[in-house]
Design a protein around this motif. Structure first.
Motif, PDB file in Angstrom:
ATOM      1  N   ASP A 141       0.280   0.180  -6.241  1.00 59.67           N
ATOM      2  CA  ASP A 141       0.171   1.178  -7.302  1.00 59.67           C
ATOM      3  C   ASP A 141       1.265   0.950  -8.340  1.00 59.67           C
ATOM      4  O   ASP A 141       2.170   0.141  -8.147  1.00 59.67           O
ATOM      5  N   ASN A 254      -5.000   0.154   1.790  1.00 58.66           N
ATOM      6  CA  ASN A 254      -4.775   1.384   1.029  1.00 58.66           C
ATOM      7  C   ASN A 254      -4.221   2.489   1.916  1.00 58.66           C
ATOM      8  O   ASN A 254      -3.329   3.251   1.512  1.00 58.66           O
ATOM      9  N   ARG A 258      -0.624   4.426   1.303  1.00 58.69           N
ATOM     10  CA  ARG A 258      -0.567   5.863   1.041  1.00 58.69           C
ATOM     11  C   ARG A 258       0.157   6.637   2.131  1.00 58.69           C
ATOM     12  O   ARG A 258       0.811   7.646   1.860  1.00 58.69           O
ATOM     13  N   ASN A 259       0.045   6.169   3.366  1.00 56.46           N
ATOM     14  CA  ASN A 259       0.631   6.900   4.477  1.00 56.46           C
ATOM     15  C   ASN A 259       1.879   6.225   5.044  1.00 56.46           C
ATOM     16  O   ASN A 259       2.427   6.680   6.031  1.00 56.46           O
TER      17      ASN A 259
END
Length: 274
Positions: A141, A254, A258-259
């Motif tokens: 990102d 992904n 994200r985690n």
């Protein structure tokens, strides 16, 4: 469901309503017949309510979850064809459905069954499914957070997987991290003669001997040279696949980003859940 009286834009036959688009169109019929559920959609009722009753009566548990993921994938792929200039391909829709099913499993929405495990498997890119195959992908990102993942299968059975996360300078570096993680894991497990599949064209071309280092982001210029030397010293080969055929690794990368997940395992039950 109210008819729009608009001819189907894919097959030019029948009214383009929800039932036709998702079940009766020739493209939809081919999709369902090729799916792991093997649905003969042309034999389903034309009335929407009766059709849903027939589906609910025939499916249960994780099969119904898989069915829902296939419906959504078919609709997404159809929209991409009609409004995004894509070409309808049954395998493209099925690959997307496998990705949705894999994501559902990661979030704990259903348990793995033989039917769903078949749905997660890849269509062979070679004449036979024998041998080790590794799918890698990286996620990135704009804040510089990255995630990466790999999955290794043999005869559509999961052999090993791994995920990682950290700061990266580009999507390419995240993909490079996925490759490095996979090779380290295979070295520890003494796995050889493996085909590594990536949807990053630059990385695949480099691994196949092309001198295109000018396409590599300068922040990882020296890292990629080290990884390529390690790859050349191994028994691995590299193949390019498109994103639609790499959805499992894509979703897992992904998820790791994200985690902020670092994980590894050798069975589907080891995969991380929310």
């Amino acid at each position: 469901m109210k008819s729009t009286q608009v001819p189907c834009q894919l097959c030019d036959y029948g009214v383009d309503d929800g039932v036709h688009a998702l079940f009766k169109c020739s493209s939809a019929r081919a999709f369902w017949l090729a799916s792991p559920l093997g649905v003969h959609s042309d034999a389903l009722p034309d009335d929407p309510r009766q059709l849903l009753q027939a589906v609910v009566g025939a499916l249960h548990g994780s099969d119904f979850s898989s069915f829902a993921n296939h419906v959504w994938a078919l609709w997404k792929h159809r929209c991409a064809v009609l409004y995004g200039g894509k070409v309808f391909k049954v395998e493209s829709g099925l690959s997307m459905a496998r990705g949705f099913s894999f994501l559902s499993f990661l979030t704990g929405n259903f348990k793995i069954t033989s039917t769903v495990r078949d749905a997660l498997g890849h269509v062979s890119l070679e004449p036979t499914d024998a041998g080790l195959k590794c799918w890698i992908d990286g996620s990135y990102d704009n804040s510089g957070d990255g995630g990466w993942a790999f999955l290794i299968q043999q005869n559509q059975t999961l052999v090993m997987f791994g995920t990682g996360f950290g700061s990266v300078s580009s999507p390419f570096q995240a993909e490079l991290q996925a490759l490095h993680l996979a090779m380290r894991a295979m070295a520890r497990g003494m796995l050889q003669d493996c085909v590594i599949y990536s949807d990053c064209q630059v990385l695949c071309r480099l691994l196949n001997g092309e001198n295109i280092f000018d396409a590599v982001p300068w922040q990882c210029f020296f890292q990629v040279q080290d990884v390529i030397q390690e790859f050349k010293a191994s028994c691995y080969t590299c193949g390019f696949i498109n994103r639609e055929a790499n959805m499992e690794a894509h979703f897992l990368a992904n998820y790791a980003r994200r985690n902020r997940i670092v994980s590894q395992g050798t069975s589907y039950s080891d995969l991380p859940v929310l």
